[in-house]
Motif scaffolding. Structure first.
Motif, PDB file in Angstrom:
ATOM      1  N   LEU A  59       0.807  -1.219   0.000  1.00 18.52           N
ATOM      2  CA  LEU A  59       0.000   0.000   0.000  1.00 18.52           C
ATOM      3  C   LEU A  59       0.845   1.276   0.000  1.00 18.52           C
ATOM      4  CD1 LEU A  59      -2.618  -1.149   2.678  1.00 18.52           C
ATOM      5  CD2 LEU A  59      -2.835  -1.281   0.186  1.00 18.52           C
ATOM      6  N   ARG A  60       2.151   1.144  -0.132  1.00 19.31           N
ATOM      7  CA  ARG A  60       3.039   2.307  -0.079  1.00 19.31           C
ATOM      8  C   ARG A  60       3.071   3.059  -1.409  1.00 19.31           C
ATOM      9  NH1 ARG A  60       8.632  -0.122   1.514  1.00 19.31           N
ATOM     10  NH2 ARG A  60       7.949  -1.600  -0.089  1.00 19.31           N
ATOM     11  N   THR A  61       3.569   4.282  -1.339  1.00 16.37           N
ATOM     12  CA  THR A  61       3.737   5.077  -2.541  1.00 16.37           C
ATOM     13  C   THR A  61       4.929   4.569  -3.350  1.00 16.37           C
ATOM     14  OG1 THR A  61       5.226   6.663  -1.484  1.00 16.37           O
ATOM     15  CG2 THR A  61       2.850   7.103  -1.321  1.00 16.37           C
ATOM     16  N   GLU A  62       5.029   5.063  -4.573  1.00 23.68           N
ATOM     17  CA  GLU A  62       6.155   4.681  -5.428  1.00 23.68           C
ATOM     18  C   GLU A  62       7.484   5.068  -4.788  1.00 23.68           C
ATOM     19  OE1 GLU A  62       7.763   5.401 -10.026  1.00 23.68           O
ATOM     20  OE2 GLU A  62       5.899   6.312  -9.336  1.00 23.68           O
ATOM     21  N   HIS A  63       7.528   6.243  -4.175  1.00 24.74           N
ATOM     22  CA  HIS A  63       8.762   6.703  -3.530  1.00 24.74           C
ATOM     23  C   HIS A  63       9.146   5.765  -2.388  1.00 24.74           C
ATOM     24  CE1 HIS A  63      11.741   9.362  -1.708  1.00 24.74           C
ATOM     25  NE2 HIS A  63      11.122   9.210  -0.555  1.00 24.74           N
ATOM     26  N   GLU A  64       8.189   5.355  -1.592  1.00 24.41           N
ATOM     27  CA  GLU A  64       8.480   4.447  -0.477  1.00 24.41           C
ATOM     28  C   GLU A  64       8.995   3.107  -0.997  1.00 24.41           C
ATOM     29  OE1 GLU A  64       5.417   5.003   3.064  1.00 24.41           O
ATOM     30  OE2 GLU A  64       4.412   5.104   1.119  1.00 24.41           O
ATOM     31  N   ARG A  65       8.372   2.606  -2.045  1.00 27.51           N
ATOM     32  CA  ARG A  65       8.812   1.314  -2.601  1.00 27.51           C
ATOM     33  C   ARG A  65      10.211   1.415  -3.178  1.00 27.51           C
ATOM     34  NH1 ARG A  65       3.826   1.620  -5.076  1.00 27.51           N
ATOM     35  NH2 ARG A  65       4.783   1.649  -7.144  1.00 27.51           N
ATOM     36  N   ALA A  66      10.510   2.544  -3.843  1.00 31.35           N
ATOM     37  CA  ALA A  66      11.836   2.717  -4.429  1.00 31.35           C
ATOM     38  C   ALA A  66      12.907   2.786  -3.351  1.00 31.35           C
ATOM     39  CB  ALA A  66      11.865   3.978  -5.288  1.00 31.35           C
ATOM     40  N   ARG A  67      12.577   3.398  -2.227  1.00 30.44           N
ATOM     41  CA  ARG A  67      13.541   3.531  -1.134  1.00 30.44           C
ATOM     42  C   ARG A  67      13.793   2.206  -0.446  1.00 30.44           C
ATOM     43  NH1 ARG A  67      11.364   7.446   3.151  1.00 30.44           N
ATOM     44  NH2 ARG A  67      10.061   5.650   3.651  1.00 30.44           N
ATOM     45  N   SER A  68      12.773   1.347  -0.385  1.00 27.93           N
ATOM     46  CA  SER A  68      12.896   0.126   0.399  1.00 27.93           C
ATOM     47  C   SER A  68      11.967  -0.940  -0.171  1.00 27.93           C
ATOM     48  CB  SER A  68      12.538   0.427   1.867  1.00 27.93           C
ATOM     49  OG  SER A  68      12.809  -0.656   2.693  1.00 27.93           O
ATOM     50  N   ALA A  69      12.395  -1.540  -1.283  1.00 29.32           N
ATOM     51  CA  ALA A  69      11.546  -2.504  -1.995  1.00 29.32           C
ATOM     52  C   ALA A  69      11.375  -3.789  -1.192  1.00 29.32           C
ATOM     53  CB  ALA A  69      12.140  -2.820  -3.361  1.00 29.32           C
ATOM     54  N   ASP A  70      10.203  -4.409  -1.329  1.00 26.16           N
ATOM     55  CA  ASP A  70       9.958  -5.690  -0.672  1.00 26.16           C
ATOM     56  C   ASP A  70      10.931  -6.756  -1.165  1.00 26.16           C
ATOM     57  OD1 ASP A  70       7.859  -4.706   0.767  1.00 26.16           O
ATOM     58  OD2 ASP A  70       6.282  -5.698  -0.377  1.00 26.16           O
ATOM     59  N   SER A  71      11.306  -7.629  -0.252  1.00 24.30           N
ATOM     60  CA  SER A  71      12.094  -8.806  -0.605  1.00 24.30           C
ATOM     61  C   SER A  71      11.132  -9.985  -0.696  1.00 24.30           C
ATOM     62  CB  SER A  71      13.157  -9.074   0.470  1.00 24.30           C
ATOM     63  OG  SER A  71      13.876 -10.258   0.194  1.00 24.30           O
ATOM     64  N   LEU A  72      10.980 -10.537  -1.898  1.00 27.01           N
ATOM     65  CA  LEU A  72      10.009 -11.604  -2.126  1.00 27.01           C
ATOM     66  C   LEU A  72      10.665 -12.757  -2.883  1.00 27.01           C
ATOM     67  CD1 LEU A  72       6.910  -9.464  -3.178  1.00 27.01           C
ATOM     68  CD2 LEU A  72       7.308 -10.580  -0.973  1.00 27.01           C
ATOM     69  N   PRO A  73      10.067 -13.951  -2.855  1.00 27.20           N
ATOM     70  CA  PRO A  73      10.651 -15.092  -3.567  1.00 27.20           C
ATOM     71  C   PRO A  73      10.834 -14.804  -5.049  1.00 27.20           C
ATOM     72  CG  PRO A  73       8.897 -15.821  -2.095  1.00 27.20           C
ATOM     73  CD  PRO A  73       8.840 -14.321  -2.113  1.00 27.20           C
ATOM     74  N   GLU A  74      11.923 -15.266  -5.595  1.00 29.15           N
ATOM     75  CA  GLU A  74      12.215 -15.029  -7.004  1.00 29.15           C
ATOM     76  C   GLU A  74      11.560 -16.054  -7.917  1.00 29.15           C
ATOM     77  OE1 GLU A  74      16.432 -14.907  -7.353  1.00 29.15           O
ATOM     78  OE2 GLU A  74      16.639 -13.005  -6.244  1.00 29.15           O
ATOM     79  N   ASP A  75      10.914 -17.074  -7.332  1.00 29.98           N
ATOM     80  CA  ASP A  75      10.341 -18.143  -8.144  1.00 29.98           C
ATOM     81  C   ASP A  75       8.915 -17.864  -8.599  1.00 29.98           C
ATOM     82  OD1 ASP A  75       8.912 -18.397  -5.810  1.00 29.98           O
ATOM     83  OD2 ASP A  75       9.634 -20.416  -5.315  1.00 29.98           O
TER      84      ASP A  75
END
Length: 272
Positions: A59-75
């Protein structure tokens, strides 16, 4: 259910499954709320699978995501949905208050001018009403994600913002209200956040604001780190006053009548 041990490193993660409804039912183990997932370790990634979480809604803004992107499974085992809800990013709010000439440090800005700017900061109650008024489509899309995940092999939906407090707290309150969870239980879940955020994580959140050059005030500290019962109660009161109930509010955001019925079914555990 506190999940910070299952989803390291998070600070405010919990499952909403098992909460009681007014009809004597229980919430199904499909709703999870959290702070940002940027710090998830390998154990945290494994925890997503262990909990049956197949969808993460940010639910974060684009700026928040760019600063601290989620770490999620690569599969690809977890579907990611960016669903920005505006108004809850405290550092962005503080930065917007600071005149351009003082955004680096606040130097050169008259203290009286800063005080006048701080007077324009909303209370937590006012912030929540603003978020609700501007974001029915986003919350309806989140509800639709819960519907779409139901019946899959990983029906769990985790939604989060930065601290898991404001945007996440409103989202949780809406979904629990649709399922028929009593008001006092919804408020009690929301209030847990303040305790979860206390300590170093709260200081980090306050640091984001201080870095903008705006001086911290009690109002800003409450906006960033507190979760008083009065704030979420005011949000639920507004929903009832303006729309009648949470389901009708989500309908105003585009959720269909059929999707609302399916949402209620997905949220409630089958009676044994």
């Amino acid at each position: 259910m506190n999940l910070t041990d299952v989803l390291p490193v998070t600070h405010n993660a919990r499952g909403l499954g098992g909460l009681p409804t007014e009809r004597g039912e229980r919430i199904a183990p499909v709703l999870f709320r959290a702070d940002a997932l940027a710090g998830l370790t390998d154990a945290g990634l494994a925890g997503l699978a262990e909990l049956g979480i197949g969808t993460v809604v940010d639910l974060r803004t684009e700026h928040e995501r760019a600063r601290s992107a989620d770490s999620l499974p690569e599969d690809g085992s977890v579907e990611f949905m960016a669903l920005p809800v505006l108004g809850g990013a405290m550092d962005e709010m503080a930065k917007s208050l600071m005149p351009a000439e003082g955004r680096s440090s606040g130097a050169g800005i008259d203290p009286e001018r800063i005080a006048a700017l701080l007077d324009t900061v909303p209370t937590l109650d006012e912030l929540y009403l603003s978020i609700l008024a501007s974001s029915p489509a986003q919350f309806a899309t989140l509800a639709r994600a819960v519907v779409d995940a139901a019946g899959t092999d990983r029906p769990g939906v985790l939604f989060h913002c930065t601290a898991g407090k404001d945007r996440t707290g409103i989202a949780a309150a809406l979904l629990l209200a649709v399922a028929g969870v009593p008001r006092e239980t919804i408020v009690a879940d929301y209030a847990l956040t303040e305790r979860n955020l206390a300590g170093p994580f709260a200081q980090t959140l306050l640091g984001y604001i201080s870095a903008t050059g705006i001086p911290l005030t009690p109002k800003l500290e409450e906006l960033a780190t507190k979760s008083p019962a009065s704030a979420i109660s005011a949000a639920l009161d507004w929903v009832e006053r303006e729309h009648g109930d949470a389901g009708t509010y989500l309908r105003s955001g585009g959720l269909s009548a059929d999707e609302l019925l399916r949402l209620r079914s997905a949220l409630v555990a089958p009676v044994a």
